[in-house]
Structure formats: C-alpha cells, structure tokens
Design an enzyme around this catalytic site. Structure first.
Site, PDB file in Angstrom:
ATOM      1  NE  ARG A   9       0.776  48.122  40.117  1.00 18.21           N
ATOM      2  CZ  ARG A   9       1.569  49.123  40.515  1.00 18.21           C
ATOM      3  NH1 ARG A   9       1.345  49.720  41.666  1.00 18.21           N
ATOM      4  NH2 ARG A   9       2.589  49.520  39.766  1.00 18.21           N
TER       5      ARG A   9
ATOM      6  CD  GLU B 210      -5.076  52.209  41.130  1.00 25.30           C
ATOM      7  OE1 GLU B 210      -4.271  52.844  40.417  1.00 25.30           O
ATOM      8  OE2 GLU B 210      -4.746  51.613  42.153  1.00 25.30           O
TER       9      GLU B 210
ATOM     10  CG  HIS C  18      -1.781  54.483  42.600  1.00 27.08           C
ATOM     11  ND1 HIS C  18      -1.899  53.392  41.781  1.00 27.08           N
ATOM     12  CD2 HIS C  18      -0.505  54.462  43.033  1.00 27.08           C
ATOM     13  CE1 HIS C  18      -0.739  52.754  41.713  1.00 27.08           C
ATOM     14  NE2 HIS C  18       0.129  53.390  42.469  1.00 27.08           N
TER      15      HIS C  18
HETATM   16  C1  8YV Z   1       3.781  54.706  39.969  1.00 25.09           C
HETATM   17  C2  8YV Z   1       3.562  52.831  41.453  1.00 25.09           C
HETATM   18  O1  8YV Z   1       4.168  55.996  39.994  1.00 25.09           O
HETATM   19  O2  8YV Z   1       5.893  52.643  41.278  1.00 25.09           O
HETATM   20  C3  8YV Z   1       4.806  52.068  41.235  1.00 25.09           C
HETATM   21  O3  8YV Z   1       4.729  50.850  41.057  1.00 25.09           O
HETATM   22  O4  8YV Z   1       2.547  52.312  41.710  1.00 25.09           O
HETATM   23  C4  8YV Z   1       3.601  54.282  41.375  1.00 25.09           C
HETATM   24  O5  8YV Z   1       4.645  54.721  42.175  1.00 25.09           O
HETATM   25  C5  8YV Z   1       2.573  54.591  39.174  1.00 25.09           C
HETATM   26  O6  8YV Z   1       2.527  53.303  38.624  1.00 25.09           O
HETATM   27  C6  8YV Z   1       2.572  55.613  38.063  1.00 25.09           C
HETATM   28  O7  8YV Z   1       1.381  55.665  37.465  1.00 25.09           O
END
Ligand code: 8YV
Length: 322
Positions: free
Chosen positions: A234, A263, A281
C-alpha cells in the site's frame, strides 16, 4: 423497500467485476448503490433489509452503523485496510477478504518490477522505440548480482517473494512483528537495521494505521545510495514525500512502485524521474487471478447465507468465533 420475498438483500456500493454481480444477482437481491441518482435516499429506503455488503471500495463505521441487519462484509482483495474491520467486529459483523488466490500472481509481479527497476527494462524499451539504439547502445544498468533483499512483511505474499528472490540468487532477510520459526531467512526486529544490511527493500506488509509511513526518511537513508525500494503493498506504508526527496537527492538509487498514497493520483515529481518504474496497481490484475478473487467473494457470501460460516474471515472477525 426490499427484494422479492425470502431473498437475502446485498448492497454493492460501487461496480465490481461483472461476474461477481451477475453470479450474486441470480441468488440474492443485489442493490447497486452506484446506479442510484440519490444514494442517500436509496440507502435510507433499503437500509433495514441489507444483510451483506459486497465491496472493492471503502466501508466505514458510518455505513456499518446505518445497516442494522448487516451480517457480513465481503471485501475484494487481500488487503482490507479500507474496511473498518475493528468497528465491524464490535457490531458482530463478519469481514472477509480474498487471500491465497492472488499470492503467486502478486509475487510474480514483484519480481518483475524488481528486475524492471534494476535492469531498466521500461527505459530500454523506450530507448529502442524512440530510435536511439540506431545512434548508440543503451547504457549499462545496475545489477541484481551480489545484492541482498530485505522483505518488510513476511506473510503469504512475502514468503512467495522470498522464494523467488532465492531462486535469483539473492540473500534474503525480513522484518515484521516477530521472528518466524519455520523460515531460515535472517530476522531483524528493527527495520532501520535491516535497511542498513540490505540494498533492496521489498514492501509487502498490509496497509492501515499500524504501518502508516513505516518506510520513512531514516529507513531510506539506511538503505543507502545503491538502494532500491519496491512497494507492492500500500502507498500508505511509505512516506511518499520522504521517498521523493530520497530519489531526487540520491539518498537511494531507485524505486519500483505498484502502489501510491493517493491512487490513482501519482505525484508529478515521481513521474518526472525517468529511472523510476511506476505501475498502476496491477499486482493481482490478471483475468485468471481477478476471477479467482471474485469467486472467493461470491463463495464467502454463499457460504455465510447457507449457514456454513465465512470461507476466509479476517483476523479481526475470526471464525469460528473465539
Ligand atoms: C486488489 C490489492 O485487487 O488484494 C489487494 O489487496 O491490492 C489488489 O490485489 C485491489 O485492492 C482491487 O482494487
């Protein structure tokens, strides 16, 4: 106003992959909040009947409090930092996420991003496309040879990344809340000490308050002038301003980033740095894996409303209940 008699009502605040909505709509009454002209009025009308939230976006305490019949929040993604799971737990609401099904995909992307950053692959591609190869060869890049990788967060994805790093001949160390008995990698109980000892720092730790700006100016300084930061977790885990300063000043050499603090906004200062590799991302973003994640969201909802409990409840709302 509810759905057809007997059907469980679900709220989907924002659009998700079509397969999730299509599958759930066959069995449940699915309220698509984003389609409502007046979202507040729409919610007020249906609040009493909603027993489940299906979401890829934030669910805060206010939304949880607004739905008195809520039983489960099925969140898309392994990270659920945007869902207030602590508040859900207080209200007896189960939260689920989508672990495991994306582990290998995200680990693949992490190594791809690392290689792209060290060997300057996007830059080499740009060099060829703009005809510069015709004038002279692409300059030599830094190397992965002889490097040490420090993994911040040795969870499921961290371990899959560590395994790949080993396969590339890298020495691996890790930092997290505690040493893990079943791994042979060197453990550091102090992040700055690990950053001192390695020259690649790979961030795979969950987001949220506990890890906010964990990678700060001090950590980046310790990583040093040959240092490379890779972040697939993150954006909040890294102090983005400190990172920009470290890149501009040569405190570290480069960064490969799949995630950002705000983001899809990416600071212009980062975009201006040609040797840095930036991705929108895409860690888990393949059709195969996003479908598997979507299916796990569906499975959690189906299992819960079949009276069989959730499939993948998060730590804050353990199942079976403790
Ligand atoms: C998600 C991600 O697909 O799984 C997670 O925590 O960061 C990604 O794989 C994303 O959050 C979807 O918007």
């Amino acid at each position: 106003m509810g759905g057809p008699a007997g059907k469980v009502e679900l709220l989907m605040p924002a659009p998700m992959q079509p397969i999730v909505a299509e599958q759930l709509a066959k069995q449940f009454t699915l309220h698509r909040l984003w389609e409502a002209a007046d979202k507040n009025a729409y919610l007020d009308e249906r609040a009493g009947g909603v027993r489940g939230i299906v979401t890829g976006t934030a669910v805060d305490a206010a939304l949880i409090d607004r739905l008195p019949s809520l039983e489960i929040i099925a969140s898309f993604g392994v990270g659920y930092d945007k869902v207030d799971a602590v508040h859900a737990a207080k209200k007896g609401v189960i939260v689920t996420n989508t672990p495991d099904v994306l582990t290998e995909e995200v680990a693949d992307l992490t190594l791809g991003l690392l290689l792209a950053t060290v060997r300057q692959l996007p830059q080499a591609d740009r060099y060829l496309r703009t005809g510069r190869w015709l004038e002279k060869p692409f300059p030599f890049s830094p190397t992965l040879r002889g490097r040490k990788a420090g993994i911040l967060g040795l969870g499921r994805i961290g371990k899959a990344v560590a395994k790949r790093c080993e396969a590339f001949g890298l020495e691996v160390a890790y930092h997290g809340r505690r040493a893990q008995a079943d791994v042979s990698y060197r453990y550091y109980d102090n992040l700055v000490a690990m950053a001192e000892a390695v020259d690649i720092l790979i961030v795979v730790i969950p987001g949220g308050k506990e890890t906010d700006k964990l990678v700060n100016a001090e950590v980046l300084k310790a990583l040093g002038p040959d240092g490379i930061l890779i972040n697939v977790a993150r954006g909040t885990v890294v102090d983005e301003e400190a990172l920009i300063a470290a890149l501009v000043n040569g405190t570290i050499w480069s960064a490969g980033l799949d995630v950002f603090a705000h983001e899809p906004q990416v600071p212009a200062e980062l975009i201006a740095l040609d040797h840095v590799v930036l991705l929108p991302h895409v860690g888990s973003a393949t059709e195969h894996t996003r479908n598997a994640m979507g299916q796990l969201v569906i499975d959690n909802i189906r299992s819960w409303f079949a009276g069989k409990g959730p499939v993948t409840a998060v730590a804050e709302t353990p199942w079976p209940k403790r």
